[in-house]
Design a protein around this motif. Structure first.
Motif, mmCIF file in Angstrom:
data_model
loop_
_atom_site.group_PDB
_atom_site.id
_atom_site.type_symbol
_atom_site.label_atom_id
_atom_site.label_comp_id
_atom_site.label_asym_id
_atom_site.label_seq_id
_atom_site.Cartn_x
_atom_site.Cartn_y
_atom_site.Cartn_z
ATOM 1 N N THR A 280 51.418 35.177 51.939
ATOM 2 C CA THR A 280 51.226 35.950 50.701
ATOM 3 C C THR A 280 50.511 37.270 50.960
ATOM 4 N N TRP A 281 49.526 37.253 51.874
ATOM 5 C CA TRP A 281 48.817 38.509 52.170
ATOM 6 C C TRP A 281 49.776 39.542 52.774
ATOM 7 N N THR A 282 50.632 39.089 53.679
ATOM 8 C CA THR A 282 51.630 39.995 54.252
ATOM 9 C C THR A 282 52.513 40.588 53.159
ATOM 10 N N LEU A 283 52.966 39.750 52.226
ATOM 11 C CA LEU A 283 53.808 40.228 51.132
ATOM 12 C C LEU A 283 53.053 41.219 50.261
ATOM 13 N N PHE A 284 51.787 40.951 49.993
ATOM 14 C CA PHE A 284 50.976 41.856 49.174
ATOM 15 C C PHE A 284 50.836 43.226 49.848
ATOM 16 N N VAL A 285 50.508 43.229 51.133
ATOM 17 C CA VAL A 285 50.309 44.493 51.846
ATOM 18 C C VAL A 285 51.609 45.287 51.911
ATOM 19 N N LEU A 286 52.725 44.612 52.225
ATOM 20 C CA LEU A 286 53.997 45.317 52.318
ATOM 21 C C LEU A 286 54.462 45.847 50.965
ATOM 22 N N THR A 287 54.160 45.108 49.890
ATOM 23 C CA THR A 287 54.492 45.601 48.550
ATOM 24 C C THR A 287 53.665 46.830 48.212
ATOM 25 N N LEU A 288 52.394 46.820 48.599
ATOM 26 C CA LEU A 288 51.544 47.987 48.372
ATOM 27 C C LEU A 288 52.047 49.189 49.166
ATOM 28 N N VAL A 289 52.479 48.953 50.409
ATOM 29 C CA VAL A 289 53.078 50.027 51.207
ATOM 30 C C VAL A 289 54.307 50.593 50.493
ATOM 31 N N SER A 290 55.136 49.704 49.955
ATOM 32 C CA SER A 290 56.348 50.140 49.270
ATOM 33 C C SER A 290 56.032 50.910 47.989
ATOM 34 N N ILE A 291 54.954 50.523 47.293
ATOM 35 C CA ILE A 291 54.533 51.270 46.099
ATOM 36 C C ILE A 291 54.248 52.722 46.470
ATOM 37 N N PHE A 292 53.504 52.932 47.572
ATOM 38 C CA PHE A 292 53.217 54.301 48.000
ATOM 39 C C PHE A 292 54.483 54.989 48.512
ATOM 40 N N ASN A 293 55.410 54.217 49.064
ATOM 41 C CA ASN A 293 56.683 54.774 49.491
ATOM 42 C C ASN A 293 57.403 55.420 48.310
ATOM 43 N N TYR A 294 57.548 54.669 47.215
ATOM 44 C CA TYR A 294 58.224 55.197 46.026
ATOM 45 C C TYR A 294 57.400 56.278 45.334
ATOM 46 N N LEU A 295 56.073 56.094 45.287
ATOM 47 C CA LEU A 295 55.220 57.063 44.606
ATOM 48 C C LEU A 295 55.275 58.422 45.279
ATOM 49 N N ASP A 296 55.064 58.444 46.596
ATOM 50 C CA ASP A 296 54.932 59.723 47.295
ATOM 51 C C ASP A 296 56.226 60.533 47.243
ATOM 52 N N ARG A 297 57.383 59.845 47.306
ATOM 53 C CA ARG A 297 58.638 60.590 47.248
ATOM 54 C C ARG A 297 58.909 61.135 45.847
ATOM 55 N N SER A 298 58.304 60.506 44.815
ATOM 56 C CA SER A 298 58.571 60.888 43.429
ATOM 57 C C SER A 298 57.643 61.984 42.915
ATOM 58 N N LEU A 299 56.557 62.257 43.631
ATOM 59 C CA LEU A 299 55.576 63.223 43.133
ATOM 60 C C LEU A 299 56.160 64.624 42.987
ATOM 61 N N LEU A 300 57.103 64.975 43.869
ATOM 62 C CA LEU A 300 57.642 66.326 43.823
ATOM 63 C C LEU A 300 58.339 66.602 42.498
ATOM 64 N N GLY A 301 59.049 65.601 41.972
ATOM 65 C CA GLY A 301 59.709 65.783 40.678
ATOM 66 C C GLY A 301 58.713 66.090 39.579
ATOM 67 N N LEU A 302 57.551 65.441 39.631
ATOM 68 C CA LEU A 302 56.513 65.684 38.641
ATOM 69 C C LEU A 302 55.963 67.102 38.746
ATOM 70 N N ALA A 303 55.931 67.636 39.972
ATOM 71 C CA ALA A 303 55.304 68.937 40.204
ATOM 72 C C ALA A 303 56.291 70.103 40.196
#
Length: 435
Positions: free
Chosen positions: A17-40
């Protein structure tokens, strides 16, 4: 009657479960960081003075090109080397590139940073799916990957408001710095707290890189189940990218909404309802008896089939109840397929091609889907505009009602082949060929 501890662990491997949690958090930043440019983009356009065409190429094609194409060799490497280290290195790199975006002084620097961000993010998705497949048994992979798949809506629900607040009060440059640096800390947390799972199949033969890579790619498409899945995912990629690119414009032209109203509809609907759809789909497949192998891919096919009429209702409905209801239904059905389809891919391609298989699937969904889907809608808009004016988009976007139905047919065919493909992989492992 209470289950024995060993049986409970077999049902859900809690140490993973910890591995899944960490990888999901990594993926959240994956989607977030690529999407910031549209906001800006509006603020960047005002400051750097570029055209919409150039900004569109920088924000979309520049990222997707490196992300999709570099994903193939990176995934090939991940099938042979330490996946945790590859993900952590990619996360550190793209997080630094996100922070560096706040320091660009012209559009060319922005393009370079965007390209490098795509290269870094190519290190995450396929190796993460491969690790999750190693840490969870086959019958639990759809639910585990569904939880992992909540990263995209969670990035919008949890972090987009924070990013918007920072940009509003401290400027778009500060937003990139504030959102980028936490990823560097997460990379360190990953290195110190998450271990690389042991592989059970023997290592592949040592061959020249090009020969080995092309041989593995050919082996993927010889697998007919994988080939049908690839076709279905590519069609759904065209649907998702076309809808993402043109839905805001559809709301403005057809229903006369302003940008703030569009954001208030798209954000919560796509985020919350999409999250519910992903989790319910994963839970439904997780509860299937082992003998119901067909429906592990058949359920995604049904979800895509239902998404087609929902898209048509959204596009052609005249009353607010009809088009809002249609939009909500599309948000629910559209992403149900992703987690079980990723689980099916890692099950049928063999342990030593899991990351590569996922990266090829992402190439179809991201690069081909991104080029074909939005471009086809735009072309039809121009062809129909002389007769229909602003209403042309209502009919050109019917492409997003057709592609899910075609994808459903592909997934249904893959479902018929799925059990045989899994048996073939099990036979290969038993014979010691290692797939």
């Amino acid at each position: 009657m209470n289950r024995a501890p060993n049986e409970a662990r077999a049902l859900w491997p809690w140490p993973a479960t910890w591995t899944l949690f960490v990888l999901t958090l990594v993926s959240i930043f994956n989607y977030l960081d690529r999407s910031l440019l549209g906001l800006a983009l509006p603020a960047i356009k005002a400051e750097l003075g570029s055209s919409d065409t150039v900004l569109g190429l920088v924000s979309g094609l520049a990222f997707i090109l490196f992300y999709s194409l570099l994903g193939i060799p990176i995934a090939w490497l991940a099938d042979r080397k330490n996946r945790r280290n590859i993900i952590a290195a990619g996360l550190m790199f793209w997080s630094l590139m996100t922070a560096c975006t706040g320091a660009v002084v012209n559009i060319w620097q922005l393009a370079v940073v965007r390209l490098l961000m795509g290269a870094g993010e190519a290190c995450a998705m396929a190796p993460s799916n491969s690790i999750i497949a190693d840490r969870f048994p086959p019958e639990r992979r759809p639910l585990a990957l569904a939880i992992f798949g909540t990263a995209a809506p969670l990035s919008y629900i949890l972090f987009f408001p924070i990013a918007g607040w920072v940009a509003q009060h401290h400027g778009w440059r500060a937003m990139f710095v504030v959102m980028g640096l936490p990823g560097c800390l997460l990379a360190l947390l990953m290195m110190f707290t998450m271990r690389e799972p042991e592989r059970t199949s023997p290592p592949p033969k040592r061959l020249p890189i090009a020969r080995s890579l092309f041989g593995d790619l050919a082996a993927l498409f010889v697998n007919r189940c994988f080939a049908w899945i690839f076709a279905g995912v590519t069609l759904m990629g065209a649907n998702i990218w076309a809808a993402g690119a043109w839905t805001p414009t559809f709301f403005v032209r057809v229903h006369g909404l302003n940008i703030a109203e569009v954001a208030n509809i798209i954000g919560p609907t796509r985020g919350i309802i999409g999250l519910v759809g992903i989790l319910l789909g994963g839970l439904l497949i997780d509860r299937l008896p082992k003998r119901r192998v067909f429906w592990r891919v058949g359920i995604p096919a049904v979800a895509c089939l239902l998404a087609g009429p929902a898209e048509a209702l959204f596009l052609l409905g005249n009353s607010q109840l009809a088009w809002v209801g249609g939009f909500a239904l599309t948000s629910f059905f559209t992403l149900i397929h992703q987690a079980p389809i990723f689980a099916a891919v890692v099950n049928v391609v063999g342990e030593r091609r899991r990351a590569l298989g996922i990266s090829v699937i992402l190439l179809g969904a991201s690069l081909i889907g991104n080029v074909v889907g939005p471009g086809a809608v735009g072309l039809l808009n121009d062809l129909l505009a002389s007769q229909l004016g602003d209403r042309a988009i209502r009919y050109s976007m019917l492409i997003i009602a057709v592609t899910p139905v075609l994808a459903a047919l592909c997934f249904w065919r893959a479902a018929a082949l799925y059990a045989g493909a899994m048996e073939a992989q099990q036979d290969a492992v038993a014979s010691g060929s290692g797939a």
